[in-house]
Design a protein around this motif. Sequence first.
Motif, mmCIF file in Angstrom:
data_model
loop_
_atom_site.group_PDB
_atom_site.id
_atom_site.type_symbol
_atom_site.label_atom_id
_atom_site.label_comp_id
_atom_site.label_asym_id
_atom_site.label_seq_id
_atom_site.Cartn_x
_atom_site.Cartn_y
_atom_site.Cartn_z
ATOM 1 N N UNK A 103 0.846 -1.200 0.000
ATOM 2 C CA UNK A 103 0.000 0.000 0.000
ATOM 3 C C UNK A 103 0.878 1.244 0.000
ATOM 4 N N UNK A 104 1.927 1.226 0.823
ATOM 5 C CA UNK A 104 2.848 2.365 0.856
ATOM 6 C C UNK A 104 3.493 2.582 -0.506
ATOM 7 N N UNK A 105 3.933 1.512 -1.155
ATOM 8 C CA UNK A 105 4.561 1.639 -2.465
ATOM 9 C C UNK A 105 3.604 2.233 -3.495
ATOM 10 N N UNK A 106 2.349 1.793 -3.451
ATOM 11 C CA UNK A 106 1.359 2.330 -4.392
ATOM 12 C C UNK A 106 1.080 3.811 -4.120
ATOM 13 N N UNK A 107 1.042 4.197 -2.846
ATOM 14 C CA UNK A 107 0.816 5.600 -2.516
ATOM 15 C C UNK A 107 1.981 6.468 -2.989
ATOM 16 N N UNK A 108 3.194 6.007 -2.793
ATOM 17 C CA UNK A 108 4.370 6.753 -3.245
ATOM 18 C C UNK A 108 4.379 6.847 -4.758
ATOM 19 N N UNK A 109 4.044 5.758 -5.415
ATOM 20 C CA UNK A 109 3.978 5.753 -6.876
ATOM 21 C C UNK A 109 2.932 6.745 -7.384
ATOM 22 N N UNK A 110 1.771 6.762 -6.763
ATOM 23 C CA UNK A 110 0.712 7.700 -7.161
ATOM 24 C C UNK A 110 1.139 9.141 -6.907
ATOM 25 N N UNK A 111 1.812 9.392 -5.789
ATOM 26 C CA UNK A 111 2.292 10.735 -5.479
ATOM 27 C C UNK A 111 3.303 11.196 -6.525
ATOM 28 N N UNK A 112 4.247 10.320 -6.880
ATOM 29 C CA UNK A 112 5.246 10.684 -7.886
ATOM 30 C C UNK A 112 4.589 10.966 -9.234
ATOM 31 N N UNK B 129 1.537 12.056 -9.715
ATOM 32 C CA UNK B 129 0.857 13.364 -9.629
ATOM 33 C C UNK B 129 1.847 14.522 -9.711
ATOM 34 N N UNK B 130 2.999 14.352 -9.089
ATOM 35 C CA UNK B 130 3.987 15.428 -9.089
ATOM 36 C C UNK B 130 4.609 15.623 -10.474
ATOM 37 N N UNK B 131 4.627 14.582 -11.292
ATOM 38 C CA UNK B 131 5.210 14.676 -12.629
ATOM 39 C C UNK B 131 4.220 15.157 -13.674
ATOM 40 N N UNK B 132 2.959 15.335 -13.303
ATOM 41 C CA UNK B 132 1.960 15.797 -14.256
ATOM 42 C C UNK B 132 2.173 17.274 -14.561
ATOM 43 N N UNK B 133 2.039 17.638 -15.815
ATOM 44 C CA UNK B 133 2.172 19.071 -16.147
ATOM 45 C C UNK B 133 0.944 19.836 -15.638
ATOM 46 N N UNK B 134 1.200 21.062 -15.218
ATOM 47 C CA UNK B 134 0.107 21.867 -14.663
ATOM 48 C C UNK B 134 -0.546 22.710 -15.727
#
Length: 103
Positions: A87-96, A98-103
């Motif tokens: 679960x932690x790995x999936x959350x970190x992956x999702x966070x990364x 989101x952070x790499x998405x262009x605004x």
Amino acid sequence: MRIDGLNSEMQAMRLEATNTTPAPTGQKVGADFGDMLTKAINNVNGLQKTSGDLQMRFDRGDENVSLSDVMIARNKSSVAFDATIQVRNKLVEAYKELMNMPV
């Protein structure tokens, strides 16, 4: 000790998460993700403590603790810990992501 205890706890958590009703904007919903995550981590911690206690009692020669109880408790805590790591790995992956998405 019973192995299906972990399964029933996971099902109860799933039901708790799905039984929330959508609230209008600005209001708190029934299940808070942070609270659910805290409960899950505390549950894993409890399973690990129980496993350690049973192992210590077995090592000291307690006749009320069998080897099978120790192994079941150890496997339960191992499965719960591995699930928490996933679960932690999936959350970190999702966070990364989101952070790499262009605004």
